[in-house]
Enzyme design. Structure first.
Site, PDB file in Angstrom:
ATOM      1  N   PRO A 152       0.823  -1.212   0.000  1.00 57.18           N
ATOM      2  CA  PRO A 152       0.000   0.000   0.000  1.00 57.18           C
ATOM      3  C   PRO A 152       0.863   1.271   0.000  1.00 57.18           C
ATOM      4  CG  PRO A 152      -0.902  -1.591   1.541  1.00 57.18           C
ATOM      5  CD  PRO A 152       0.379  -2.176   1.038  1.00 57.18           C
ATOM      6  N   GLU A 170       4.905  -2.920 -13.276  1.00 61.76           N
ATOM      7  CA  GLU A 170       6.336  -3.255 -13.456  1.00 61.76           C
ATOM      8  C   GLU A 170       7.181  -2.006 -13.758  1.00 61.76           C
ATOM      9  OE1 GLU A 170       7.339  -7.022 -15.076  1.00 61.76           O
ATOM     10  OE2 GLU A 170       5.326  -7.808 -14.737  1.00 61.76           O
ATOM     11  N   GLY A 171       6.789  -0.908 -13.110  1.00 67.07           N
ATOM     12  CA  GLY A 171       7.483   0.371 -13.264  1.00 67.07           C
ATOM     13  C   GLY A 171       6.711   1.279 -14.198  1.00 67.07           C
ATOM     14  N   GLY A 203       5.210   1.440  -3.874  1.00 62.08           N
ATOM     15  CA  GLY A 203       4.973   1.017  -5.255  1.00 62.08           C
ATOM     16  C   GLY A 203       6.205   1.292  -6.089  1.00 62.08           C
ATOM     17  N   GLY A 221     -14.474   5.396 -35.325  1.00 64.60           N
ATOM     18  CA  GLY A 221     -15.538   6.371 -35.053  1.00 64.60           C
ATOM     19  C   GLY A 221     -16.430   5.891 -33.921  1.00 64.60           C
ATOM     20  N   SER A 251       5.786   4.653 -16.536  1.00 66.16           N
ATOM     21  CA  SER A 251       6.590   5.289 -17.601  1.00 66.16           C
ATOM     22  C   SER A 251       7.582   6.276 -16.989  1.00 66.16           C
ATOM     23  CB  SER A 251       5.672   6.011 -18.591  1.00 66.16           C
ATOM     24  OG  SER A 251       4.912   5.053 -19.290  1.00 66.16           O
TER      25      SER A 251
END
Ligand code: CAA
Length: 384
Positions: free
Chosen positions: A131, A366-367, A134, A342, A369
């Site tokens: 928690p 997993e990380g 991260g 569309g 950006s």
């Protein structure tokens, strides 16, 4: 040659033929139903195991297929193009569970834990995030107290892919939270252990057929022989494992992007406006051109990172670049795909709606950006 890759040997071609015919027959037809119901694809995962796809890079003596990382990336892209949920289940088992046991395990640990995981007879999860930890795993708080014969583990783990179904958990915990990264250990935990429970399942935007769970460890006893590597080596095991994991998630993202591009090409050839298929319109052609170019660029970065890993070279930066490029390409391409479709693309009748929802997570797990950019910049500035 497979998608312009110069080293597409016969074994890769055979693997791709096998994987393509399997996903076409068994995975793609189920993907929409699985996404809607959130049901775990038990039978598909079992079949992936029988085909040797749950431990692709693990040598045959340890239950795997003994293939290289490029083959793994190619196969995972195909599976993910059909069903991104199945893709992440496969990715976690291969990259984040089989790999660290193979790389850091004792011969006994490989016999006991790796063989059934690589054969797909058992499923694994990777429990690092918490928690409050991260992007910064060094700040984890789950404790492993040294006691006679092993460790007593207490704490909570968050966002754990395969957490509900896993038989085996690669767990990261600290011997002493005041000592920082030097006190982190990696433990192989049997999820049947007393005190282990699935505390919560996340209700998610995408990858709905894979479970994302909060795991709770209430004084779980883990024997000494389940310590992976050495005490204090845990953060390095986690980060080196994530290097390979990022090639896996990049491949999953490529699959999502490929699905969105293929669907857009088909739709553009069939949909008529102004008296002709919209594929005749340059506005649509430019979208298709940009989507195909971004996909191929990200694919070559991913396979190049995989090849470096296969050659035993440093690949931390290249894996981060691959994940960054492929996940952002998947989000961008799936957004364009809806534009090409569309109004139809905004409905659940068309696969691009699912591609769009599935793509987002590849920019996060997993990380994120942002983390990939930190890793790339640090490596560049250090001269690697
Ligand atoms: N391989 C091996 N060791 C490595 C490494 C690598 N790629 N990167 C760093 N290390 C080592 C360093 O050498 C250093 O060791 P020493 O202390 O002995 O010098 C140690 O690890 C710490 O390194 P840094 O000082 O560089 O670490 P940092 O704390 O400043 O941050 C970070 C590094 C890049 C931010 C890293 O923490 C990171 O990648 N964070 C993201 C974590 C992540 O990806 N979480 C995803 C959770 S898993 C998941 O999503 C699971 C799922 O189910 C899908």
């Amino acid at each position: 040659m497979i998608n312009g890759w110069p080293e597409s040997d016969e074994s890769k071609q055979m693997l791709m033929d096998q994987v393509r015919s399997f996903v076409r027959a068994k995975v793609a037809p189920e993907a929409k139903r699985l996404d809607e119901s959130g049901e775990f694809p038990t039978e598909i995962v079992q079949q992936l195991g029988e085909m040797g796809l749950m431990g692709i890079m693990i040598p045959e003596e340890f239950g795997g297929s003994g293939m290289d990382t490029v083959s793994y990336a190619m196969a995972l892209e195909e599976v993910s193009a059909a069903c991104a949920s199945t893709g992440v289940i496969m990715s976690v088992n291969n990259s984040l569970v089989c790999y660290p046991i193979f790389a850091y395990g004792t011969p006994e640990q490989k016999q006991k834990w790796l063989i059934p995981l690589a054969r797909g007879e058992k499923l694994g999860c990777f429990a690092l995030s918490e928690p409050g930890a991260g992007s910064d795993p060094a700040g984890l708080r789950c404790t492993a107290k040294k006691i006679a014969g092993g460790y007593e583990v207490s704490g909570t783990k968050n966002w754990i892919t395969n957490g509900r179904e896993a038989d085996t958990c690669i767990l990261f915990a600290t011997l002493d939270p005041t000592l920082g990264s030097k006190a982190i250990v990696t433990l192989i935990v049997d999820t049947q252990s007393k005190g282990f429970s699935v505390a919560k399942l996340e209700d998610k935007l995408g990858i709905c057929a894979s479970s994302t769970a909060q795991l709770f460890f209430d004084s779980v006893f883990v024997p000494d022989d389940c310590l992976l590597g050495k005490e204090g080596q845990g953060l390095k095991i986690a980060l080196s494992t994530l290097d390979g994991g990022r090639i896996g998630i990049a491949s999953q993202a490529l699959g999502i992007a490929k699905c969105a591009l293929d669907a857009s090409k088909k739709f553009a050839s069939e949909r008529e406006q102004f008296g002709a298929p919209i594929s005749k319109l340059q506005a649509i052609q430019f979208h298709i051109a940009d989507m195909a170019t971004r996909l191929q660029g990200a694919r070559l970065l991913t396979w190049s990172a995989a090849r470096l890993k296969d050659q035993g070279q440093r690949y931390t930066k290249d894996a981060a670049m691959a994940k960054l490029a492929a996940s952002e390409a998947a989000m961008w391409i799936s957004t364009k795909a809806i534009q090409v479709h569309g109004g139809y693309g905004y409905t659940k009748d068309y696969v691009v709606e699912r591609n769009f929802r599935d793509a987002k997570i590849t920019e996060i797990y997993e990380g994120t950006s942002e983390i990939q950019r930190i890793v790339i910049a640090a490596q560049e500035l250090a001269g690697f």
